[in-house]
Design a protein around this motif. Structure first.
Motif, short mmCIF file in Angstrom:
data_model
loop_
_atom_site.label_atom_id
_atom_site.label_comp_id
_atom_site.label_asym_id
_atom_site.label_seq_id
_atom_site.Cartn_x
_atom_site.Cartn_y
_atom_site.Cartn_z
N ALA A 361 -2.90 4.16 -4.42
CA ALA A 361 -1.71 3.88 -5.62
C ALA A 361 -0.64 3.77 -5.13
O ALA A 361 0.91 3.35 -5.42
CB ALA A 361 -2.04 4.86 -7.32
N GLN A 362 -0.09 5.09 -4.08
CA GLN A 362 0.94 5.25 -3.11
C GLN A 362 1.65 4.08 -2.29
O GLN A 362 2.53 4.12 -2.41
CB GLN A 362 1.32 6.46 -3.07
CG GLN A 362 1.44 7.49 -3.97
CD GLN A 362 1.85 8.90 -3.39
OE1 GLN A 362 0.65 9.74 -2.98
NE2 GLN A 362 3.04 9.43 -3.15
N THR A 363 0.33 4.11 -1.63
CA THR A 363 0.52 3.21 -0.72
C THR A 363 0.70 1.57 -1.03
O THR A 363 1.72 0.80 -1.03
CB THR A 363 -1.14 2.30 0.37
OG1 THR A 363 -1.28 3.45 0.61
CG2 THR A 363 -1.10 1.27 1.12
N GLU A 364 -0.09 0.98 -2.53
CA GLU A 364 0.35 -0.04 -3.55
C GLU A 364 1.93 -0.27 -3.99
O GLU A 364 2.90 -0.44 -3.80
CB GLU A 364 -0.67 -0.47 -4.56
CG GLU A 364 -0.03 -1.78 -5.26
CD GLU A 364 -0.10 -2.87 -3.98
OE1 GLU A 364 0.23 -3.78 -4.99
OE2 GLU A 364 -0.24 -3.01 -3.15
N CYS A 365 2.75 1.04 -4.53
CA CYS A 365 3.87 1.38 -4.17
C CYS A 365 4.66 0.63 -3.39
O CYS A 365 5.81 -0.26 -3.67
CB CYS A 365 3.68 2.48 -5.03
SG CYS A 365 5.61 2.83 -5.91
N PHE A 366 4.32 1.03 -2.52
CA PHE A 366 5.55 1.51 -1.98
C PHE A 366 5.55 0.25 -1.04
O PHE A 366 6.42 -0.42 -0.56
CB PHE A 366 5.38 2.42 -0.27
CG PHE A 366 5.59 3.77 -0.88
CD1 PHE A 366 5.69 4.42 -2.07
CD2 PHE A 366 5.98 4.57 0.66
CE1 PHE A 366 5.93 5.32 -2.11
CE2 PHE A 366 6.96 5.88 -0.10
CZ PHE A 366 6.59 6.41 -1.60
N GLN A 367 3.90 -0.81 -0.71
CA GLN A 367 4.99 -1.95 0.35
C GLN A 367 4.95 -2.73 -0.87
O GLN A 367 5.71 -3.74 -0.30
CB GLN A 367 3.15 -2.15 0.28
CG GLN A 367 1.97 -1.50 1.20
CD GLN A 367 0.58 -1.66 1.80
OE1 GLN A 367 -0.14 -2.06 0.83
NE2 GLN A 367 0.06 -1.59 3.11
N ALA A 368 4.55 -2.87 -2.57
CA ALA A 368 5.62 -3.88 -3.43
C ALA A 368 6.63 -3.58 -3.20
O ALA A 368 7.20 -4.76 -3.28
CB ALA A 368 5.23 -3.58 -4.67
N VAL A 369 7.35 -2.42 -3.09
CA VAL A 369 8.89 -2.57 -2.34
C VAL A 369 8.91 -3.01 -1.37
O VAL A 369 10.32 -3.97 -0.87
CB VAL A 369 9.36 -1.08 -3.08
CG1 VAL A 369 10.91 -0.86 -2.04
CG2 VAL A 369 8.97 -0.75 -3.84
N TYR A 370 7.97 -2.22 -0.05
CA TYR A 370 8.63 -2.83 0.96
C TYR A 370 8.38 -4.09 1.68
O TYR A 370 9.31 -4.98 2.11
CB TYR A 370 7.90 -2.28 1.79
CG TYR A 370 8.20 -0.79 2.59
CD1 TYR A 370 8.83 -0.27 1.61
CD2 TYR A 370 6.89 -0.26 2.72
CE1 TYR A 370 9.52 1.29 1.80
CE2 TYR A 370 6.78 0.87 3.08
CZ TYR A 370 8.37 1.68 2.10
OH TYR A 370 8.24 3.17 3.01
N GLU A 371 7.80 -4.90 0.74
CA GLU A 371 7.39 -7.18 0.81
C GLU A 371 8.72 -7.72 0.01
O GLU A 371 8.96 -8.98 0.00
CB GLU A 371 6.02 -6.87 0.77
CG GLU A 371 5.51 -6.19 1.43
CD GLU A 371 3.56 -6.61 1.18
OE1 GLU A 371 3.99 -7.76 0.28
OE2 GLU A 371 2.77 -6.03 0.94
#
Length: 392
Positions: A361-371
């Motif tokens: 979940a944390q990975t998906e959260c961060f990636q959604a912002v990073y992209e």
């Protein structure tokens, strides 16, 4: 006053042949060249030794097979002047002068420096009273001391009037990609603006960092700064000697006259130069502008797990006249799916603590912002003390 043609500096800064004149100190320079993988010719010059670091020694400058592209001269002050004259007469591409005891000590040292300047003719000279050049692109170490850098094809160039600060910067562990490190010393020949012009001709130099104890020629420096603006190569400067005592120290250190802090600050601002006030700031700023291309209207995304931290980030961004990027519909959807309706999906993002310990979940959260479309991503992360917190 003689001027160095910055277009001729490439031969000195990116040599294919190097003469090493001296003893123990130039032996260190040869070792550093080998450690960095320099592939050109190295010719030690010493009348009292048969070999140096597994290479045969030449007795005199005149015995060299051809004029060297670069030379490191690490002999006493008086001998330095003679050797520089001999190198200039042979058509050498340039020289690094390690010896001190010139203008920085005042008195007779000033006369010695004038003699050195006359001896070089039009040959580019780095120093005296300096460590020289580290070219990490080509594995060149015109550098008679230890250093901690590694090969780097693309990165910042750092130009410093302090030799020991330059040595320390080779040991940095802040992830700054460094292509060149140059210790300038007293700048009898090559001046700061000459180095800037030379670096601007190298397409793999991403930014230029300066440690200065004073600007030698404000007009020529400003011309170089304007050229850097045109080529969109950021310049970051740290200038010492802003206090009364500091100004006295710079005078005796590298024969420099520093300006009043307000005057120099206004000067740098006028020509688009980023001024910082500490070595960590210099390195972190260089890392930032080296890795992220310049943008006239940069935007930011911020991630934290606290509303207080998100508010502080909002205040900081406003203070710096920056802007937060708008989240796209796709980003909103991805973040809502992973965070749910208990979190206000926005930028700056406070993702709360609900997903702590959930790596997916944390990975998906961060990636959604990073992209997103932003230029910069800022994460606010607090590392707890070991042994007193739940390791999750």
């Amino acid at each position: 006053m003689k001027h160095t043609d910055h277009r001729t500096l490439n031969r000195l800064l990116r040599p294919r042949s190097i003469a090493m004149v001296g003893g123990k100190m130039v032996e260190r320079a040869i070792r550093q060249c080998d450690l960095l993988g320099f592939e050109g010719d190295i010719w030690p010059v010493n009348p009292h030794r048969d070999e140096m670091y597994s290479r045969p020694c030449f007795r005199t400058i005149q015995d060299l097979p051809e004029p060297p592209d670069a030379a490191v001269v690490a002999v006493p002050r008086e001998s330095t002047i003679q050797v520089v004259g001999e190198l200039a007469a042979t058509g050498a591409g340039g020289v690094v002068c390690y010896a001190s005891g010139f203008a920085e000590v005042g008195g007779k040292g000033i006369e010695y420096q004038k003699e050195l300047d006359a001896a070089r003719g039009n040959m580019p000279l780095i120093g005296p009273n300096c460590y020289g050049v580290l070219n990490y692109q080509d594995g060149v170490a015109l550098w008679p001391d230890e250093q901690g850098g590694v090969r780097c094809q693309r990165g910042a160039a750092i130009i410093s009037q302090s030799g020991n600060i330059t040595v320390s910067l080779t040991m940095q562990r802040r992830g700054v990609p460094v292509a060149f490190l140059i210790s300038t010393g007293n700048m009898t020949g090559v001046k700061t603006h000459d180095y800037i012009h030379a670096m601007l001709e190298n397409p793999d130099v991403t930014a230029i960092g300066l440690y200065l104890e004073g600007v030698v020629d404000a007009y020529d420096f400003s011309v170089a700064a304007i050229e850097a603006l045109k080529k969109r190569v950021p310049i970051v400067v740290l200038e010492s000697g802003q206090s009364t005592i500091g100004a006295k120290v710079t005078r005796t250190h590298s024969y420099s006259l520093s300006a009043d802090g307000q005057v120099s600050g206004a000067f740098y601002q006028k020509f688009g130069i980023i001024q910082v006030h500490s070595i960590p700031q210099l390195l972190e700023t260089l890392k930032l502008v080296s890795l992220i291309p310049p943008d006239d209207n940069p935007t930011i995304a911020s991630i934290s797990c606290s509303g207080g931290e998100a508010a502080l980030m909002a205040d900081l961004v406003a203070e710096k006249n920056l802007e937060f990027a708008e989240l796209s519909d796709t980003q909103h959807k991805r973040l809502y799916e992973v965070l749910g309706d208990r979190v206000n999906v926005s930028n700056p993002l406070d993702y709360h603590t609900y997903i702590w310990g959930d790596q997916v979940a944390q990975t998906e959260c961060f990636q959604a912002v990073y992209e997103g479309s932003q230029n910069f991503n800022l994460n606010v992360i607090v590392f707890p003390l070991e042994g007193i917190c739940d390791p999750i």
